[in-house]
Every structure is written in C-alpha cells, then in structure tokens.
Design a protein around this motif. Sequence first.
Motif, mmCIF file in Angstrom:
data_model
loop_
_atom_site.group_PDB
_atom_site.id
_atom_site.type_symbol
_atom_site.label_atom_id
_atom_site.label_comp_id
_atom_site.label_asym_id
_atom_site.label_seq_id
_atom_site.Cartn_x
_atom_site.Cartn_y
_atom_site.Cartn_z
ATOM 1 N N CYS A 251 5.883 11.521 -5.672
ATOM 2 C CA CYS A 251 6.429 11.569 -4.318
ATOM 3 C C CYS A 251 5.670 12.635 -3.541
ATOM 4 C CB CYS A 251 7.914 11.906 -4.357
ATOM 5 S SG CYS A 251 8.675 12.089 -2.726
ATOM 6 N N HIS A 252 5.281 12.315 -2.312
ATOM 7 C CA HIS A 252 4.606 13.304 -1.468
ATOM 8 C C HIS A 252 5.543 14.444 -1.090
ATOM 9 C CE1 HIS A 252 1.189 10.688 -1.034
ATOM 10 N NE2 HIS A 252 1.926 9.723 -0.514
ATOM 11 N N SER B 32 0.582 10.767 -6.182
ATOM 12 C CA SER B 32 0.254 11.090 -7.568
ATOM 13 C C SER B 32 1.436 11.815 -8.194
ATOM 14 C CB SER B 32 -0.967 11.994 -7.635
ATOM 15 O OG SER B 32 -2.081 11.344 -7.089
ATOM 16 N N GLU C 71 -0.797 6.359 1.616
ATOM 17 C CA GLU C 71 -1.304 7.040 0.415
ATOM 18 C C GLU C 71 -0.379 6.810 -0.778
ATOM 19 O OE1 GLU C 71 -2.124 11.229 0.869
ATOM 20 O OE2 GLU C 71 -2.467 10.937 3.015
ATOM 21 N N ASP C 72 -0.967 6.419 -1.895
ATOM 22 C CA ASP C 72 -0.216 6.277 -3.137
ATOM 23 C C ASP C 72 0.015 7.679 -3.701
ATOM 24 O OD1 ASP C 72 1.034 5.030 -5.256
ATOM 25 O OD2 ASP C 72 -0.824 4.628 -6.336
ATOM 26 N N CYS D 143 3.390 8.118 3.574
ATOM 27 C CA CYS D 143 4.035 7.292 2.553
ATOM 28 C C CYS D 143 3.516 5.849 2.593
ATOM 29 C CB CYS D 143 5.549 7.295 2.734
ATOM 30 S SG CYS D 143 6.326 8.885 2.427
ATOM 31 N N ARG D 144 3.264 5.343 3.793
ATOM 32 C CA ARG D 144 2.768 3.968 3.926
ATOM 33 C C ARG D 144 1.308 3.833 3.491
ATOM 34 N NH1 ARG D 144 6.058 4.015 8.672
ATOM 35 N NH2 ARG D 144 4.347 4.905 9.845
ATOM 36 N N ARG E 77 8.997 3.341 -1.094
ATOM 37 C CA ARG E 77 9.420 3.789 0.241
ATOM 38 C C ARG E 77 10.483 2.914 0.898
ATOM 39 N NH1 ARG E 77 4.292 1.620 1.335
ATOM 40 N NH2 ARG E 77 4.368 -0.079 2.847
ATOM 41 N N THR F 46 0.854 -1.183 0.000
ATOM 42 C CA THR F 46 0.000 0.000 0.000
ATOM 43 C C THR F 46 0.889 1.232 0.000
ATOM 44 O OG1 THR F 46 -0.055 0.063 2.406
ATOM 45 C CG2 THR F 46 -1.830 -1.146 1.305
ATOM 46 N N GLY F 47 0.325 2.354 -0.360
ATOM 47 C CA GLY F 47 1.078 3.607 -0.331
ATOM 48 C C GLY F 47 2.150 3.659 -1.398
ATOM 49 N N CYS F 48 3.214 4.358 -1.087
ATOM 50 C CA CYS F 48 4.315 4.525 -2.030
ATOM 51 C C CYS F 48 5.086 3.212 -2.156
ATOM 52 C CB CYS F 48 5.241 5.645 -1.560
ATOM 53 S SG CYS F 48 6.644 5.882 -2.659
ATOM 54 N N ARG F 49 5.187 2.727 -3.374
ATOM 55 C CA ARG F 49 5.862 1.447 -3.608
ATOM 56 C C ARG F 49 7.381 1.560 -3.521
ATOM 57 N NH1 ARG F 49 1.495 1.738 -7.389
ATOM 58 N NH2 ARG F 49 -0.045 0.193 -6.797
#
Length: 64
Positions: A55-56, A43, A40-41, A37-38, A20, A15-18
Amino acid sequence: VLLTGDLPSPTDVPTGCRFRNRCPKFAALDEAQRGRCRDEDPSPSALAGDHNAACHYAAAVTVV
C-alpha cells in the motif's frame, strides 16, 4: 472490516493498486494520491515485525 466494492477481474487486471476499488483509505485520499493508486503498483513494505503491506499509504504499526 467489511469491504464493499467489486472484486477485480482476474482476466482484466487493473493498473496500479488492484485493491483500490475496495480500499477504505482510497475514498479519503485527495485526487493526486488517488492518481498514484490508479497508476502505480504498490510494493510490499515492512510495517512491524513480520507484517507487510502493499500500500502506498500504509502506516507503520507500533507494537505495545
């Protein structure tokens, strides 16, 4: 940049950023930011010209 960490499994997508687990910024973030990061994916967003980043916490690049 030499990346460390494990590659994500294509059969068990996290889930989230792949990215991280290999991200050099992730280690420097506080717990609330890491949670984002864990969970939310990210955009893709425009950084400069034709450069994008999913990246956030990507910083905009100033072209000189």
